[in-house]
Design a protein around this motif. Structure first.
Motif, PDB file in Angstrom:
ATOM      1  N   ASP A  20       0.837  -1.195   0.000  1.00  0.00           N
ATOM      2  CA  ASP A  20       0.000   0.000   0.000  1.00  0.00           C
ATOM      3  C   ASP A  20       0.879   1.256   0.000  1.00  0.00           C
ATOM      4  OD1 ASP A  20      -1.983   1.839   0.280  1.00  0.00           O
ATOM      5  OD2 ASP A  20      -2.355   1.425   2.410  1.00  0.00           O
ATOM      6  N   SER A  27       2.623   4.527  -2.987  1.00  0.00           N
ATOM      7  CA  SER A  27       2.416   5.171  -4.289  1.00  0.00           C
ATOM      8  C   SER A  27       3.711   5.818  -4.733  1.00  0.00           C
ATOM      9  CB  SER A  27       1.332   6.247  -4.169  1.00  0.00           C
ATOM     10  OG  SER A  27       1.809   7.282  -3.318  1.00  0.00           O
ATOM     11  N   ARG A  36       8.647  11.897  -0.292  1.00  0.00           N
ATOM     12  CA  ARG A  36       9.287  11.722   1.024  1.00  0.00           C
ATOM     13  C   ARG A  36      10.748  11.318   0.952  1.00  0.00           C
ATOM     14  NH1 ARG A  36       5.712  12.077   5.519  1.00  0.00           N
ATOM     15  NH2 ARG A  36       3.753  12.728   4.604  1.00  0.00           N
ATOM     16  N   THR A  66       6.829   0.767   5.225  1.00  0.00           N
ATOM     17  CA  THR A  66       7.662   1.840   5.784  1.00  0.00           C
ATOM     18  C   THR A  66       9.160   1.585   5.561  1.00  0.00           C
ATOM     19  OG1 THR A  66       7.904   0.902   8.008  1.00  0.00           O
ATOM     20  CG2 THR A  66       5.936   2.235   7.604  1.00  0.00           C
ATOM     21  N   VAL A  85      10.269   0.033   0.569  1.00  0.00           N
ATOM     22  CA  VAL A  85      10.391   0.926  -0.600  1.00  0.00           C
ATOM     23  C   VAL A  85      11.715   1.691  -0.594  1.00  0.00           C
ATOM     24  CG1 VAL A  85       7.884   1.216  -0.667  1.00  0.00           C
ATOM     25  CG2 VAL A  85       9.280   2.927   0.512  1.00  0.00           C
ATOM     26  N   LEU A 101      17.194   1.134  14.412  1.00  0.00           N
ATOM     27  CA  LEU A 101      17.481   0.581  13.080  1.00  0.00           C
ATOM     28  C   LEU A 101      18.262  -0.714  13.292  1.00  0.00           C
ATOM     29  CD1 LEU A 101      17.690   0.668  10.027  1.00  0.00           C
ATOM     30  CD2 LEU A 101      19.390   2.466  10.206  1.00  0.00           C
ATOM     31  N   MET A 105      12.981  -0.388  11.215  1.00  0.00           N
ATOM     32  CA  MET A 105      13.498   0.989  11.377  1.00  0.00           C
ATOM     33  C   MET A 105      12.408   1.938  11.847  1.00  0.00           C
ATOM     34  SD  MET A 105      15.568   3.446   8.734  1.00  0.00           S
ATOM     35  CE  MET A 105      14.353   3.572   7.438  1.00  0.00           C
ATOM     36  N   GLY A 110      11.934   5.231  11.137  1.00  0.00           N
ATOM     37  CA  GLY A 110      12.499   6.157  10.145  1.00  0.00           C
ATOM     38  C   GLY A 110      12.558   7.601  10.576  1.00  0.00           C
ATOM     39  N   VAL A 146      15.390   8.181  12.984  1.00  0.00           N
ATOM     40  CA  VAL A 146      16.695   8.064  12.316  1.00  0.00           C
ATOM     41  C   VAL A 146      16.958   9.341  11.519  1.00  0.00           C
ATOM     42  CG1 VAL A 146      18.079   6.761  10.653  1.00  0.00           C
ATOM     43  CG2 VAL A 146      16.506   5.546  12.168  1.00  0.00           C
ATOM     44  N   PHE A 147      15.951   9.809  10.831  1.00  0.00           N
ATOM     45  CA  PHE A 147      16.055  11.027  10.004  1.00  0.00           C
ATOM     46  C   PHE A 147      16.574  12.198  10.855  1.00  0.00           C
ATOM     47  CE2 PHE A 147      14.412  13.207   6.147  1.00  0.00           C
ATOM     48  CZ  PHE A 147      14.640  14.517   6.553  1.00  0.00           C
ATOM     49  N   ARG A 191      15.879  14.261   1.066  1.00  0.00           N
ATOM     50  CA  ARG A 191      15.648  15.356   2.023  1.00  0.00           C
ATOM     51  C   ARG A 191      16.792  15.453   3.031  1.00  0.00           C
ATOM     52  NH1 ARG A 191      10.718  12.754   4.033  1.00  0.00           N
ATOM     53  NH2 ARG A 191      10.754  14.194   5.770  1.00  0.00           N
ATOM     54  N   ASN A 227      18.474   3.333  -1.235  1.00  0.00           N
ATOM     55  CA  ASN A 227      19.488   3.206  -0.185  1.00  0.00           C
ATOM     56  C   ASN A 227      20.131   1.820  -0.299  1.00  0.00           C
ATOM     57  OD1 ASN A 227      20.909   2.885   2.194  1.00  0.00           O
ATOM     58  ND2 ASN A 227      19.300   3.723   3.514  1.00  0.00           N
ATOM     59  N   GLY A 276      24.279   5.246   9.801  1.00  0.00           N
ATOM     60  CA  GLY A 276      23.358   4.109   9.761  1.00  0.00           C
ATOM     61  C   GLY A 276      23.242   3.403  11.087  1.00  0.00           C
TER      62      GLY A 276
HETATM   63  O1  UT7 Z   1      20.423   4.194   5.820  1.00  0.00           O
HETATM   64  C1  UT7 Z   1      20.297   4.386   7.197  1.00  0.00           C
HETATM   65  C2  UT7 Z   1      19.736   5.670   7.463  1.00  0.00           C
HETATM   66  N1  UT7 Z   1      18.318   5.666   7.179  1.00  0.00           N
HETATM   67  C3  UT7 Z   1      17.752   6.803   6.982  1.00  0.00           C
HETATM   68  O2  UT7 Z   1      18.426   7.789   6.982  1.00  0.00           O
HETATM   69  C4  UT7 Z   1      16.254   6.850   6.830  1.00  0.00           C
HETATM   70  C5  UT7 Z   1      15.772   8.068   7.539  1.00  0.00           C
HETATM   71  N2  UT7 Z   1      14.347   8.245   7.502  1.00  0.00           N
HETATM   72  C6  UT7 Z   1      13.659   8.601   6.383  1.00  0.00           C
HETATM   73  O3  UT7 Z   1      14.220   8.685   5.320  1.00  0.00           O
HETATM   74  C7  UT7 Z   1      12.192   8.950   6.520  1.00  0.00           C
HETATM   75  O4  UT7 Z   1      11.871   9.069   7.883  1.00  0.00           O
HETATM   76  C8  UT7 Z   1      11.256   7.949   5.838  1.00  0.00           C
HETATM   77  C9  UT7 Z   1      11.356   8.054   4.350  1.00  0.00           C
HETATM   78  C10 UT7 Z   1      11.583   6.528   6.310  1.00  0.00           C
HETATM   79  C11 UT7 Z   1       9.799   8.241   6.222  1.00  0.00           C
HETATM   80  O5  UT7 Z   1       9.467   9.575   5.884  1.00  0.00           O
HETATM   81  P1  UT7 Z   1       8.702  10.499   6.938  1.00  0.00           P
HETATM   82  O6  UT7 Z   1       8.414  11.753   6.267  1.00  0.00           O
HETATM   83  O7  UT7 Z   1       9.547  10.518   8.188  1.00  0.00           O
HETATM   84  O8  UT7 Z   1       7.361   9.707   7.125  1.00  0.00           O
HETATM   85  P2  UT7 Z   1       6.743   9.087   8.482  1.00  0.00           P
HETATM   86  O9  UT7 Z   1       7.507   7.882   8.902  1.00  0.00           O
HETATM   87  O10 UT7 Z   1       6.564  10.194   9.459  1.00  0.00           O
HETATM   88  O11 UT7 Z   1       5.347   8.607   7.932  1.00  0.00           O
HETATM   89  C12 UT7 Z   1       4.343   9.541   7.465  1.00  0.00           C
HETATM   90  C13 UT7 Z   1       3.119   8.769   7.003  1.00  0.00           C
HETATM   91  C14 UT7 Z   1       2.659   7.730   8.014  1.00  0.00           C
HETATM   92  O12 UT7 Z   1       1.250   7.738   8.014  1.00  0.00           O
HETATM   93  P3  UT7 Z   1       0.451   8.452   9.217  1.00  0.00           P
HETATM   94  O13 UT7 Z   1       0.870   7.751  10.477  1.00  0.00           O
HETATM   95  O14 UT7 Z   1       0.877   9.885   9.174  1.00  0.00           O
HETATM   96  O15 UT7 Z   1      -0.985   8.216   8.839  1.00  0.00           O
HETATM   97  C15 UT7 Z   1       3.138   6.439   7.435  1.00  0.00           C
HETATM   98  O16 UT7 Z   1       2.342   5.334   7.798  1.00  0.00           O
HETATM   99  O17 UT7 Z   1       3.427   8.043   5.805  1.00  0.00           O
HETATM  100  C16 UT7 Z   1       3.019   6.682   5.951  1.00  0.00           C
HETATM  101  N3  UT7 Z   1       3.913   5.848   5.160  1.00  0.00           N
HETATM  102  C17 UT7 Z   1       3.708   5.546   3.864  1.00  0.00           C
HETATM  103  N4  UT7 Z   1       2.730   5.887   3.023  1.00  0.00           N
HETATM  104  C18 UT7 Z   1       2.801   5.433   1.763  1.00  0.00           C
HETATM  105  C19 UT7 Z   1       5.073   5.267   5.551  1.00  0.00           C
HETATM  106  N5  UT7 Z   1       5.614   4.591   4.520  1.00  0.00           N
HETATM  107  C20 UT7 Z   1       4.776   4.754   3.474  1.00  0.00           C
HETATM  108  C21 UT7 Z   1       4.812   4.300   2.145  1.00  0.00           C
HETATM  109  N6  UT7 Z   1       3.813   4.674   1.320  1.00  0.00           N
HETATM  110  N7  UT7 Z   1       5.807   3.539   1.653  1.00  0.00           N
END
Ligand code: UT7
Length: 321
Positions: free
Chosen positions: A28, A30, A37, A153, A156, A194, A211, A213, A216-217, A253, A278, A309
């Motif tokens: 689920d 897109s 993101r 989460t 992708v 993580l 993770m 996320g 970690v971000f 980002r 990644n 990481g």
């Molecule tokens: O390599 C090691 C280092 N790793 C990193 O540096 C990763 C660091 N983190 C990130 O890059 C970001 O935190 C993510 C890309 C993992 C997530 O982005 P975000 O803007 O922090 O999103 P979030 O986790 O706050 O999620 C926002 C919403 C959530 O829904 P609700 O709770 O607001 O209703 C998630 O459930 O997005 C939802 N969501 C998704 N929706 C569609 C999470 N994953 C997905 C997805 N598709 N794949």
């Protein structure tokens, strides 16, 4: 005084390229969410017969060729990975065997996404002693094998691939090229943000990546900007001296925010997260090889590598290329 000079780069990607739309047909998510993101559009996924070791070997061959060497010139292999072919032996020894190197020192380093930076510092230290002369430093991963393909989460965000560099110990007086400074950190209090939920000594299984996320971000931007500043200070340089930053490709980002913190122009940041996603320890050497082969990173440029990481672990290296 000896310095470790980068004399060749190489990389390898699995043939299969997977788009966001393909993933959206399975979980689920897109294309819009993933691009907005993370900046990711594609990732490469290993076929059953492609492994961390085979990708590492392909990348290593290309780096050795670019350095104008033959495999038997290599006397040290340091391979960073969190997805080894087997629990043991080290994947580095598989690369050694595949390259037909009969005797050298070969071992793996485990620091997840910052593994390549750890491997660079280890190889740099070993070359500067003069005991070793020509090192292969590799970052290689098949994260597709430890992803939970039902967890949108995380599934992708990652891809498979390998990158390699040849480092040669040379006298500093020659041309001032080489690794000018490295700085590494670890803070094990953050293990739980993580990690993989399995292992030989705990569950007896390989496990899947987990993770938090958002947390970690938050740490990534702060830690990466700080460690880049530290490594530049160790090299006696400032951010205005930097020609290129080759960051860990986790999220567009994070790349933007870190560059902004250091006052670096976005054009100086090498970005491949859109094409590779990644790839953990492979991401920095993969991006570096792309930028060397397309002519952006050139001899004598000041290049900063950085990554963060699981662990957390993080680090940076400053190189006169
Ligand atoms: O390599 C090691 C280092 N790793 C990193 O540096 C990763 C660091 N983190 C990130 O890059 C970001 O935190 C993510 C890309 C993992 C997530 O982005 P975000 O803007 O922090 O999103 P979030 O986790 O706050 O999620 C926002 C919403 C959530 O829904 P609700 O709770 O607001 O209703 C998630 O459930 O997005 C939802 N969501 C998704 N929706 C569609 C999470 N994953 C997905 C997805 N598709 N794949």
């Amino acid at each position: 005084m000896i310095r470790a000079v980068v004399t060749g780069t190489g990389s390898a990607l699995p043939a299969r390229r997977v788009s966001n739309a393909e993933l959206a047909a399975q979980v689920d998510t897109s294309d819009e969410w993933i691009v907005e993101r993370t900046g990711i559009r594609f990732r490469h996924i290993a076929a059953p017969d492609e492994t961390t070791g085979s990708l590492a070997t392909d990348a290593a061959r290309r780096a050795i060729e670019a350095a104008g060497l033959s495999p038997t010139d290599i006397d040290l292999i340091v391979l960073a990975t969190a997805t080894p072919d087997q629990t043991f032996p080290a994947t580095a020894t598989k690369v050694q065997a595949a390259l037909g190197i009969l005797d050298c020192v070969a071992f793996d380093v485990a620091a997840v996404c910052s593994g390549f930076l750890y491997a660079v510092q280890v190889a740099d230290s070993m070359l500067r002693t003069g005991v070793h002369r020509r090192a292969l430093v590799i970052g290689a991963e098949t994260f597709s094998r430890i992803l939970d393909w039902e967890d949108r989460t995380t599934c992708v965000l990652f891809g498979d691939g390998a990158g390699a560099i040849v480092l040669e110990g040379r006298g500093v007086e020659q041309d001032g090229r080489g690794i000018l400074a490295t700085k590494l950190h670890a803070d094990g209090r953050y293990n739980d943000l993580l990690y993989v939920d399995g292992g030989p000594s705990t569950t007896g299984t390989v496990g899947k990546l987990r993770m938090k996320g958002r947390e970690v971000f938050r740490h990534a931007v702060t830690n990466l900007a700080a460690v880049m500043t530290e490594s530049l200070a160790l090299a006696g340089l400032e951010s205005s001296d930097v020609d290129w930053v080759v960051p860990h490709q986790a999220n567009a980002r994070i790349l933007d925010a870190t560059a902004r913190k250091l006052g670096l122009a976005p054009e100086k940041v090498i970005v491949t997260v859109d094409r590779h996603a990644n790839t953990s320890a492979a991401s920095v050497p993969l991006a570096l090889d792309v930028a060397v082969r397309d002519g952006r990173v050139k001899q004598d440029d000041i290049v900063v590598l950085e990554a963060m990481g699981g662990g957390f672990t993080w680090g940076a290296a400053v190189i006169r290329f």
